[in-house]
Design a protein around this motif. Structure first.
Motif, mmCIF file in Angstrom:
data_model
loop_
_atom_site.group_PDB
_atom_site.id
_atom_site.type_symbol
_atom_site.label_atom_id
_atom_site.label_comp_id
_atom_site.label_asym_id
_atom_site.label_seq_id
_atom_site.Cartn_x
_atom_site.Cartn_y
_atom_site.Cartn_z
ATOM 1 N N THR A 200 92.796 -30.632 67.378
ATOM 2 C CA THR A 200 91.345 -30.518 67.412
ATOM 3 C C THR A 200 90.796 -31.145 68.695
ATOM 4 N N GLY A 201 91.283 -32.322 69.029
ATOM 5 C CA GLY A 201 90.846 -33.016 70.242
ATOM 6 C C GLY A 201 91.029 -32.181 71.488
ATOM 7 N N ASP B 170 88.544 -29.329 72.024
ATOM 8 C CA ASP B 170 87.239 -29.759 72.526
ATOM 9 C C ASP B 170 87.313 -30.100 74.011
#
Ligand code: ADP
Ligand code: MG
Length: 390
Positions: free
Chosen positions: A9-10, A13
């Motif tokens: 997820t990091g 982004d």
């Protein structure tokens, strides 16, 4: 010994942020495709044979936004990858230079397959080491292929997208590779290898059971560079075609162990050894898949060792660094080890009990140091999920 986290997820982004900084708008989406390790089955794919690769927890991620025109703008986080720009209406494969041939090739092959691709902006980032035999090229192709398929609503199947990637690599990049790498990246599932029959392209996941067996898969990246596009790879491929022709079969997949005595009489000594590698390697792949289903991964060590010997002595695609890596791991805890990928450098893999991983790693590093060779990278990989939208 640590392994990389598979949650992403990091990075999605972060990549979207980098995309916005570069192109001044948000991407339509972020897609990721993994590199791969081939557990067993080397140079069998283009002989319509059997392979057993698995997708790994190292992957290539692309942020992409469609455009209203037919312009494609490409950028990569790799320091030596220059940004590139071209027009889909005027693009021809001979225009593609360097790394941009991979994403450009995917767009071009999608169009040849009847998909209308809009212009797009793309930014790519990757933690698959380049040229290490872990197929950073297929990871890039598959991430782009899935992104463009989703964005256009083309809805192509995963096997079709893998083939788009292969065609991009063959026809636009100019590397005569088979279908294995892209299939692993598109079809991989967590904790499983992909058993792929390169004749009919049927595939099934084979649970590896590494964790349950207390095993780690170590990759030893020798940092010796290989050149797929020319030289050895193409020469081996040509030899396989010659061998099949001389034996009166369409491809080497048509030969089995029972044909080897006549092959030895008919073929010259070198071609015979090339053929023997492919024939015995297909049998080893089938046997490995069978053993994984019954006794589990602790039972496949000897098959990995035999595969390495066959590549070293019969197919002659290993090199001193790969042999050193395999021997050092094998005599320091590994239950089986082999070079993986196209050969002439790149990486070896070793299946090692978790408790022996540090010892095996140190022994490999010490072996290289003792011969004055640059230190290889030694790291564990996990069998991971294939390409996906984040
Ligand atoms: P391998 O597939 O074994 O890593 P290849 O020579 O087949 O090695 O493919 C490596 C090439 O793929 C690189 O030289 C580069 O052109 C391209 N490539 C892979 N990943 C990236 C990336 N993240 N950014 C730019 N180019 C990449
Ligand atoms: Mg490659």
């Amino acid at each position: 010994m640590t392994t990389t986290d598979t949650t992403r997820t990091g990075p999605a982004d972060a990549l979207a942020g980098a995309f916005a900084g570069l192109f001044g708008r948000h991407p339509d989406g972020v897609w990721q495709a993994p590199g791969r390790v081939n557990l067993i089955g080397e140079h069998t794919d283009y002989n319509e044979g059997l392979v057993l690769p698995f997708a790994i927890n190292r992957s290539t991620t692309v942020a992409v936004a469609a455009r209203d025109d037919r312009t494609v703008r490409l950028a990569s986080g790799f320091p030596d990858a220059e940004p590139a720009e071209f027009d889909l209406d005027t693009f021809t494969p001979d225009q593609a230079a360097g790394w941009s041939a991979y994403p450009a090739g995917v767009a071009w092959e999608l169009e040849r397959a009847g998909v209308t691709v809009p212009g797009f902006d793309l930014f790519v980032s990757s933690d698959v080491p380049v040229g290490a035999g872990l197929s950073s090229s297929a990871a890039l192709e598959c991430a782009v292929a899935l992104a463009l398929s989703d964005l256009t609503g083309a809805g192509l199947g995963r096997a079709e997208l893998a083939d788009i990637g292969r065609r991009a690599e063959n026809n636009v990049v100019g590397a005569p590779t088979g279908i294995m790498d892209q299939s692993a990246s598109m079809l991989g599932t967590k904790d499983c290898a992909v058993y792929l029959d390169c004749r009919d392209l049927s595939s099934r996941p084979v649970p590896l059971g590494l964790e349950e067996a207390g095993l780690l898969c170590l990759v030893i990246d020798t940092k010796v560079s290989h050149a797929h596009a020319s030289g050895g790879y193409a020469e081996r491929r040509a030899s396989c075609v010659r061998g099949a022709r001389a034996m009166g079969v369409g491809t080497l997949r048509d030969l089995g162990a029972a044909d080897l005595p006549s092959a030895e009489r008919i073929l010259d000594e070198k071609t015979f050894r090339r053929v023997r590698h492919i024939v015995t390697e297909n049998a080893r792949v089938a046997r490995t898949a069978e053993l994984l289903g019954t006794l589990g991964p602790l039972a496949i060590g000897e098959l990995l060792d035999a595969s390495h010997r066959s590549m070293r002595d019969d197919f002659e695609i290993s090199c001193p660094e790969l042999n050193l890596a395999v021997d050092a791991a094998r005599t320091n805890g590994a239950i089986g080890a082999r070079m993986t990928g196209g050969g002439f450098g790149g990486s070896a893999i070793a299946l090692v009990p978790v408790n022996d991983a540090d010892r095996a790693r140190s022994a490999v590093l010490a072996g290289f140091a003792a011969r004055g060779l640059p230190a290889p990278d030694v790291f564990a990989v996990l069998p991971a999920e294939g390409a996906r939208r984040l």
